[in-house]
Design an enzyme around this catalytic site. Structure first.
Site, PDB file in Angstrom:
ATOM      1  N   LYS A 289       0.804  -1.220   0.000  1.00  0.00           N
ATOM      2  CA  LYS A 289       0.000   0.000   0.000  1.00  0.00           C
ATOM      3  C   LYS A 289       0.842   1.277   0.000  1.00  0.00           C
ATOM      4  O   LYS A 289       0.430   2.295  -0.569  1.00  0.00           O
ATOM      5  CB  LYS A 289      -0.949   0.000   1.200  1.00  0.00           C
TER       6      LYS A 289
ATOM      7  N   ASN B  45      -4.657   1.923  -1.979  1.00  0.00           N
ATOM      8  CA  ASN B  45      -5.197   0.559  -1.984  1.00  0.00           C
ATOM      9  C   ASN B  45      -6.017   0.259  -3.235  1.00  0.00           C
ATOM     10  O   ASN B  45      -6.658  -0.783  -3.319  1.00  0.00           O
ATOM     11  CB  ASN B  45      -5.999   0.271  -0.713  1.00  0.00           C
TER      12      ASN B  45
ATOM     13  N   GLY C  30      -2.083   0.833  14.906  1.00  0.00           N
ATOM     14  CA  GLY C  30      -1.491   0.641  13.592  1.00  0.00           C
ATOM     15  C   GLY C  30      -1.385   1.941  12.823  1.00  0.00           C
ATOM     16  O   GLY C  30      -2.375   2.672  12.683  1.00  0.00           O
ATOM     17  N   ALA C  31      -0.176   2.235  12.327  1.00  0.00           N
ATOM     18  CA  ALA C  31       0.060   3.462  11.563  1.00  0.00           C
ATOM     19  C   ALA C  31       0.623   3.126  10.188  1.00  0.00           C
ATOM     20  O   ALA C  31       1.364   3.914   9.604  1.00  0.00           O
ATOM     21  CB  ALA C  31       1.009   4.387  12.326  1.00  0.00           C
ATOM     22  N   GLY C  32       0.279   1.943   9.680  1.00  0.00           N
ATOM     23  CA  GLY C  32       0.732   1.538   8.356  1.00  0.00           C
ATOM     24  C   GLY C  32      -0.206   2.041   7.277  1.00  0.00           C
ATOM     25  O   GLY C  32      -0.913   3.043   7.459  1.00  0.00           O
TER      26      GLY C  32
ATOM     27  N   ASN D  58       1.383   2.396  17.831  1.00  0.00           N
ATOM     28  CA  ASN D  58       2.097   1.622  16.818  1.00  0.00           C
ATOM     29  C   ASN D  58       3.334   1.023  17.463  1.00  0.00           C
ATOM     30  O   ASN D  58       3.946   1.629  18.350  1.00  0.00           O
ATOM     31  CB  ASN D  58       2.497   2.513  15.636  1.00  0.00           C
TER      32      ASN D  58
ATOM     33  N   PRO E 235       7.044   3.643  17.558  1.00  0.00           N
ATOM     34  CA  PRO E 235       6.495   4.954  17.940  1.00  0.00           C
ATOM     35  C   PRO E 235       6.771   6.045  16.911  1.00  0.00           C
ATOM     36  O   PRO E 235       5.958   6.963  16.747  1.00  0.00           O
ATOM     37  CB  PRO E 235       7.192   5.248  19.267  1.00  0.00           C
TER      38      PRO E 235
ATOM     39  N   GLY F  93     -14.148  -7.129  10.600  1.00  0.00           N
ATOM     40  CA  GLY F  93     -13.468  -6.534   9.464  1.00  0.00           C
ATOM     41  C   GLY F  93     -14.243  -6.625   8.165  1.00  0.00           C
ATOM     42  O   GLY F  93     -14.001  -5.840   7.240  1.00  0.00           O
TER      43      GLY F  93
END
Length: 276
Positions: A72, A93, A134-136, A158, A161, A246
């Site tokens: 992504k 995405n 999550g910071a992806g 995350n 950090p 989800g």
């Protein structure tokens, strides 16, 4: 499903690929609506992403690609154009392919999909204290979507950090009135907890946070799509929390992705492959 020389194509790119459910949802939905369309999984390994994109841009009946883990963020540099959201979060995405020029336009619908799924289930984030894990690629888009909803607070946890801090800096530039902070993963005091990591795809994955910090009545949400509860959702139920699967996020974004790729997939024909 009947495939002919007139069948329109959508691909989905991932590594690994066996777990993805998007092809099943799109293909059954297209059949329900009578569309001559098929979504095909494409297992792209390692450094082959650019090669695949170069080839894909020359396929006139390939409308575009759905993009998931781990590409992504890395796919951004190969896009000729980005939507405002994709540019803002630095993550893509879905890639639309211009059939004449072969130019690639990247978009991001993770955040919109999460919100659509929440709204369809009667949940709102306005005025809520939200913890995002999550910071992806998905996390960035979901964080921006949450910030647009005027939450009382948005905290980001995350494992690295530095990634959480970088995301907060980017969000602060666009949403200066939102109460933003990093988190150590303690879920106490939060109304809504959202797991935007891939942890939970497998039963032996580590939990994305310590479930003992979850408070009864909180809403615990997943970006992971699988049959039944993920380990996090199972633990949340034991703590007296409400859960949000989800699947809702996936169903929420597939219609938007298809429209971005030039396919008018109607929501009423959407297939529910894995239940709620």
């Amino acid at each position: 499903m009947h495939i002919s020389g007139q069948t329109r194509l959508i691909g989905i790119v991932a590594d690994p690929i066996a777990h993805v459910k998007t092809p099943q949802v799109i293909n059954q939905s297209a059949t329900n609506q009578g569309l001559d369309l098929v979504c095909v999984p494409l297992h792209v390994q390692g450094t082959n992403l650019h090669k695949v994109l170069l080839g894909a841009s020359g396929i006139a009946n390939l409308h575009g690609l759905v993009v998931t883990i781990p590409y992504k963020e890395s796919i951004v540099e190969y896009c000729d154009e980005l939507t405002d959201m994709a540019r803002q979060v630095g993550s893509v995405n879905a890639v639309r392919i211009d059939p004449e020029s072969g130019r690639l336009t990247g978009g991001n619908f993770d955040g919109e999909g999460m919100l659509a799924g929440l709204h369809q289930q009667g949940h709102r984030l306005e005025g809520k204290r939200v913890l995002l894990v999550g910071a992806g690629g998905a996390g960035k888009s979901i964080a921006a979507a949450i910030a647009r909803q005027n939450p009382a607070r948005l905290a980001i946890y995350n494992r690295s950090p530095a990634r959480a801090e970088a995301l907060l800096e980017r969000l602060a530039a666009h949403y200066p009135t939102v109460d933003l902070s990093t988190s150590d993963g303690n879920a106490q005091g939060f109304d809504v907890i959202i797991n935007a990591t891939s942890l939970g795809l497998k039963d032996d994955d580590a939990l994305p946070l310590d479930p003992s910090t979850l408070q009864a009545g909180a809403l615990v949400c997943e970006a992971v799509m699988r049959a039944g509860d993920t380990p996090l959702l199972a633990a949340a139920r034991q703590r007296g929390c409400r859960v949000h699967h989800g699947q809702h996020m996936i169903y929420g974004q597939i219609v938007q992705i298809c429209r971005f790729l030039g396919v008018d997939l109607q929501h009423e024909h959407l297939a529910r492959i894995l239940g709620p």
